[in-house]
Design an enzyme around this catalytic site. Sequence first.
Site, PDB file in Angstrom:
ATOM      1  N   SER A 142      24.160 -27.240   4.552  1.00  0.00           N
ATOM      2  CA  SER A 142      23.858 -26.043   5.306  1.00  0.00           C
ATOM      3  C   SER A 142      24.249 -24.912   4.515  1.00  0.00           C
ATOM      4  O   SER A 142      25.105 -24.688   3.613  1.00  0.00           O
ATOM      5  CB  SER A 142      24.799 -26.213   6.678  1.00  0.00           C
ATOM      6  OG  SER A 142      24.988 -24.727   7.228  1.00  0.00           O
ATOM      7  N   TYR A 154      33.975 -26.917   8.651  1.00  0.00           N
ATOM      8  CA  TYR A 154      32.275 -27.192   8.623  1.00  0.00           C
ATOM      9  C   TYR A 154      31.806 -26.628   7.246  1.00  0.00           C
ATOM     10  O   TYR A 154      31.213 -27.355   6.659  1.00  0.00           O
ATOM     11  CB  TYR A 154      31.654 -26.317   9.773  1.00  0.00           C
ATOM     12  CG  TYR A 154      30.149 -26.658   9.800  1.00  0.00           C
ATOM     13  CD1 TYR A 154      29.771 -28.126  10.149  1.00  0.00           C
ATOM     14  CD2 TYR A 154      29.184 -25.708   9.555  1.00  0.00           C
ATOM     15  CE1 TYR A 154      28.438 -28.306  10.315  1.00  0.00           C
ATOM     16  CE2 TYR A 154      27.812 -26.040   9.562  1.00  0.00           C
ATOM     17  CZ  TYR A 154      27.554 -27.372  10.028  1.00  0.00           C
ATOM     18  OH  TYR A 154      26.075 -27.566  10.045  1.00  0.00           O
TER      19      TYR A 154
END
Length: 280
Positions: A142, A154
Amino acid sequence: MGVLDGKAVVITGAGRGLGRAYALHAASCGAAVVVNDIDGQPAEDVVSLIRGAGGRAAASIGSVADPDQARAPVRRCLTEFGRIDGLVNNAGLRYQAPAWDDDPARMRALIEVNVLGSMYCGSAAAAAMRSGGGGSIVNTASLAMVGQPTAAAYSASKGAVASMTVAWAVELADHGVRVNGICPVAWTRMAQADTRTPSAPDQTPDRIAPIVSYLLSDLSSGVTGQLIRFTAAKLHIVSHHSAKDPVLRNDGWDVHDIAEAFDTHLADTLEPPPAQKWTR
């Protein structure tokens, strides 16, 4: 003739969202698919859809955060279909929390799924593919890896995934195993948890799925070690981290030398402030 005819692949977290779309698309391209998910019913539903359309599929229920359960989908693929040609590390967690109020239990759970889960599955797949003469591993990275406010765990996990992608690509190249990472943007439950820049509703998972089928197929035989950004409309390569010029040399750096270097030669090479550069 489908681009994945004769291939058998494992897709983790494939009961819903992007994983579900990847599984259905890979099956429509001719692949036999092992549908992994921590929840049994969604995985079985995807298997039923694939079989109902004339394809081959099997479910493997379990959490990739557990080393034994993470290896199970690879074993199922070998026993059910006699081979494994591809792995898509899609299973993942995401949450938002300020740095001063993050929860250690949530941090650990996220890292165990996003990082260790990908490593457990990838290690098992790499061993089987190495013995079988090759294959393709697709990891889920990502652009949050550059650092997303309120999502440090994350972001850190996706930075780790990007690093393991390149490391595996180099290590496995001589064994015929390609490894790439994708940075997808789609309207899913996970995307809706991103309170800063949620995906547009027209960026549905089915529009992202073709990039995964491409990377699993022989069409991408020359592509490895890449981080690929794909949205509903845009496709591009994400650059790897590397040293930036100029590289300054001094046999006796002191604090003032370093300060001068930052004020002069390095001033124009500094990265933009995080608030300016962050994007998903």
